[in-house]
Design a protein around this motif. Structure first.
Motif, mmCIF file in Angstrom:
data_model
loop_
_atom_site.group_PDB
_atom_site.id
_atom_site.type_symbol
_atom_site.label_atom_id
_atom_site.label_comp_id
_atom_site.label_asym_id
_atom_site.label_seq_id
_atom_site.Cartn_x
_atom_site.Cartn_y
_atom_site.Cartn_z
ATOM 1 N N THR A 215 0.904 -1.223 -0.080
ATOM 2 C CA THR A 215 0.009 0.060 -0.175
ATOM 3 C C THR A 215 0.842 1.231 0.004
ATOM 4 O OG1 THR A 215 -1.799 -1.146 1.125
ATOM 5 C CG2 THR A 215 -1.926 1.378 1.335
ATOM 6 N N THR A 216 1.899 1.256 0.830
ATOM 7 C CA THR A 216 2.760 2.261 0.878
ATOM 8 C C THR A 216 3.529 2.564 -0.499
ATOM 9 O OG1 THR A 216 3.017 2.161 3.470
ATOM 10 C CG2 THR A 216 4.837 3.181 2.086
ATOM 11 N N ALA A 217 4.061 1.595 -1.061
ATOM 12 C CA ALA A 217 4.681 1.601 -2.325
ATOM 13 C C ALA A 217 3.648 2.058 -3.600
ATOM 14 C CB ALA A 217 5.241 0.232 -2.842
ATOM 15 N N GLY A 218 2.531 1.653 -3.280
ATOM 16 C CA GLY A 218 1.500 1.670 -4.342
ATOM 17 C C GLY A 218 1.099 3.394 -4.254
ATOM 18 N N ILE A 219 0.836 3.911 -3.044
ATOM 19 C CA ILE A 219 0.551 5.331 -2.817
ATOM 20 C C ILE A 219 1.614 6.261 -3.287
ATOM 21 C CG2 ILE A 219 0.129 7.114 -1.173
ATOM 22 C CD1 ILE A 219 -1.216 4.979 0.493
ATOM 23 N N GLY A 220 2.892 5.680 -3.133
ATOM 24 C CA GLY A 220 3.850 6.521 -3.599
ATOM 25 C C GLY A 220 4.178 6.612 -5.305
ATOM 26 N N LEU A 221 3.793 5.180 -6.058
ATOM 27 C CA LEU A 221 3.764 5.374 -7.231
ATOM 28 C C LEU A 221 2.498 6.498 -7.837
ATOM 29 C CD1 LEU A 221 5.092 3.907 -9.487
ATOM 30 C CD2 LEU A 221 3.597 2.244 -9.553
ATOM 31 N N PHE A 222 1.548 6.548 -7.060
ATOM 32 C CA PHE A 222 0.202 7.160 -7.393
ATOM 33 C C PHE A 222 0.645 8.486 -7.038
ATOM 34 C CE2 PHE A 222 -3.858 8.963 -5.825
ATOM 35 C CZ PHE A 222 -4.458 8.975 -7.313
ATOM 36 N N ILE A 223 1.430 8.937 -6.114
ATOM 37 C CA ILE A 223 1.631 10.279 -5.881
ATOM 38 C C ILE A 223 2.845 10.744 -7.172
ATOM 39 C CG2 ILE A 223 2.876 11.880 -4.249
ATOM 40 C CD1 ILE A 223 1.921 10.373 -2.161
ATOM 41 N N ALA A 224 3.706 9.828 -7.293
ATOM 42 C CA ALA A 224 4.568 10.453 -8.466
ATOM 43 C C ALA A 224 4.040 10.483 -9.534
ATOM 44 C CB ALA A 224 5.519 9.113 -8.214
ATOM 45 N N PHE A 225 3.135 9.526 -9.914
ATOM 46 C CA PHE A 225 2.435 9.829 -11.295
ATOM 47 C C PHE A 225 1.889 11.247 -11.201
ATOM 48 C CE2 PHE A 225 -1.734 9.086 -13.845
ATOM 49 C CZ PHE A 225 -0.898 8.563 -15.160
ATOM 50 N N ILE A 226 1.058 11.662 -10.283
ATOM 51 C CA ILE A 226 0.329 12.761 -10.205
ATOM 52 C C ILE A 226 1.213 13.991 -10.246
ATOM 53 C CG2 ILE A 226 -0.954 14.450 -8.812
ATOM 54 C CD1 ILE A 226 -2.240 11.966 -7.629
ATOM 55 N N GLY A 227 2.527 13.882 -9.707
ATOM 56 C CA GLY A 227 3.568 14.794 -9.745
ATOM 57 C C GLY A 227 4.052 15.022 -11.014
#
Length: 442
Positions: A149-161
């Motif tokens: 979950t932590t890794a997935g949120i990280g990927l999601f946030i990076a995608f938005i960035g």
């Protein structure tokens, strides 16, 4: 006269020492102040980034700047004065993205209802915390899923960035493609490079310095305009204060979102707190176990206060470890951090001109930090690899954290059913399994 002043100073230091147990924790007032400043510098980017994210949901950016400072200052102050812990709290990264991009823009929920979801999740958490159920839920949920979950949120946030940087853009044929290298995109890339350089060199405050640097360059190029004044009273919070719609959030279709907020905050806060206490070297102390319970209460209370003020979930920040590394051991450092957040309210005109392309690289960098947790997964075991991969990949691809979580829990239960490892599926997991299916259907 000098003796009188010296006597007063000793009395003041003695009061601080007794109240915060500074000597008992083998620290000094100077060390606590330095620790507080260090933590603030590493997390001050939230003052710029949180309003940038939540304003995409249609909320007033000026009011968000004020509320971000207030919510962070109040939560951190409570941590310092009541829990006597060197922890800082602020609107959580990932949780604010979930608020805007999953709930408001993804599900079409109004931001007022989204604030109601945050409040209800905090209220449920308060009940679970007071009943001691929160820790039991944390133990029942597989560690592998919390890491994914932590890794997935990280990927999601990076995608938005990357999207906000202009580095990736939409495409009718391939959904996403490489964006145009405009001036703002190049400035964003420069900002990301500065952040990476500071982090590699282990220089504190790199994210904040990068945001300020790109803003100054943008001002010199005329991309953004200098405000008429640098110091002024902060913008009113009236446009978002007490605007949460609790009744509107009480929908079956939002049950999964309420759980997602609870789940993410559960592991964010517990993970940060346990890590901080471990770094402080106080984890085996019974009094510190009591302090941990106090901090859990602080975390929940801050979320409730934040939702009323008008921001997404307020939680403990991992950046607190930088202050602890600098020697902070007591709540005095948190008081210092809170004071700096309150002082920041006077500089809202400058904060207001910071462009989105200057803060976008911070999302990518924070995403990288969160994605690093994937190194703790044993991906050789397919019963772990399959649900972990599905959790991680579905968050950015569906533009939804809650959808990724739901697919992750469902796939975890199904893979263990196939492997006939029913003992790995607790009653709590069965309940979450059903909730996840409901979340996808509704």
């Amino acid at each position: 006269m000098q003796n009188i002043l010296h006597s007063k100073q000793l009395h003041k230091e003695t009061f601080l020492d007794k109240f915060f147990k500074i000597s008992q924790r083998e620290s000094t007032v100077k060390t606590e102040i330095i620790g507080g400043i260090t933590t603030f510098l590493t997390m001050a980017y939230i003052i710029f980034v949180n309003p940038s994210i939540l304003s995409d949901a249609g909320m007033n950016k000026g009011a968000l700047i004020t509320v971000t400072c207030l919510a962070s200052g109040i939560g951190t102050l409570i941590a310092g004065l009541w829990a006597n812990a060197p922890f800082a709290l602020a609107p959580g990264m990932g949780l604010n993205a979930f608020f805007t991009y999953t709930l408001v823009l993804g599900k079409g929920v109004t931001w007022e209802e989204a604030l109601g979801v945050v409040f209800i999740s905090g209220l449920c958490f308060l009940i679970l915390t007071l009943g001691g159920i929160r820790e039991k839920i944390a133990k029942a949920i597989p560690k592998e899923l919390s890491i994914a979950t932590t890794a997935g949120i990280g990927l999601f946030i990076a995608f938005i960035g990357l999207k906000n940087m202009g580095l990736i853009a939409s495409n009718n044929a391939t959904f996403v493609t490489l964006g145009n290298f405009s001036t703002t995109t190049l400035l964003s890339l420069l900002g990301l490079l500065i952040m990476a350089l500071f982090e590699i060199k282990k220089i504190k405050g790199g994210i904040l310095i990068s945001i300020l640097t790109i803003t100054i360059i943008s001002l010199s190029l005329g991309i953004v305009s200098m405000p008429n004044e640098i110091i002024s009273l902060p913008p009113s919070i009236n446009p978002i204060f007490m605007k949460l719609n609790i009744l509107g959030a009480l929908k079956i279709s939002l049950m999964g979102s309420i759980f997602s907020f609870m789940f993410i905050d559960l592991f964010d806060s517990l993970g940060v707190m346990l890590s901080c206490y471990k770094n402080m070297g106080l984890g085996k102390n019974t009094n510190e176990e009591d302090a941990l319970k106090k901090m859990l209460h602080v975390d929940v209370t801050s979320t409730l206060i934040g939702s009323v003020l008008g921001t997404s979930t307020v939680t403990s920040y991992a950046e607190s470890t930088t202050g602890i590394a600098a020697g902070a051991r007591t709540g005095l450092s948190s008081v210092v951090i809170a004071g700096l957040f309150f002082i920041s309210l006077l500089f809202t005109p400058i904060i207001g001109v910071v462009p989105g392309f200057a803060t976008a690289p911070a999302l990518v960098m924070v995403g990288i930090f969160m994605f690093q947790s994937i190194g703790n997964l044993d991906l050789k075991d397919l019963k772990i690899a399959i649900p972990a991969f599905i959790t991680i990949i579905m968050m950015p691809l569906t533009y939804s954290i809650s959808t990724g979580l739901s697919f992750g829990f469902i796939s975890y239960v199904l893979t263990h059913i196939i492997a006939k490892e029913f003992d790995k599926i607790s009653i709590t997991l069965w309940f979450i399994f059903g909730l996840s299916i409901l979340n996808l259907i509704v």
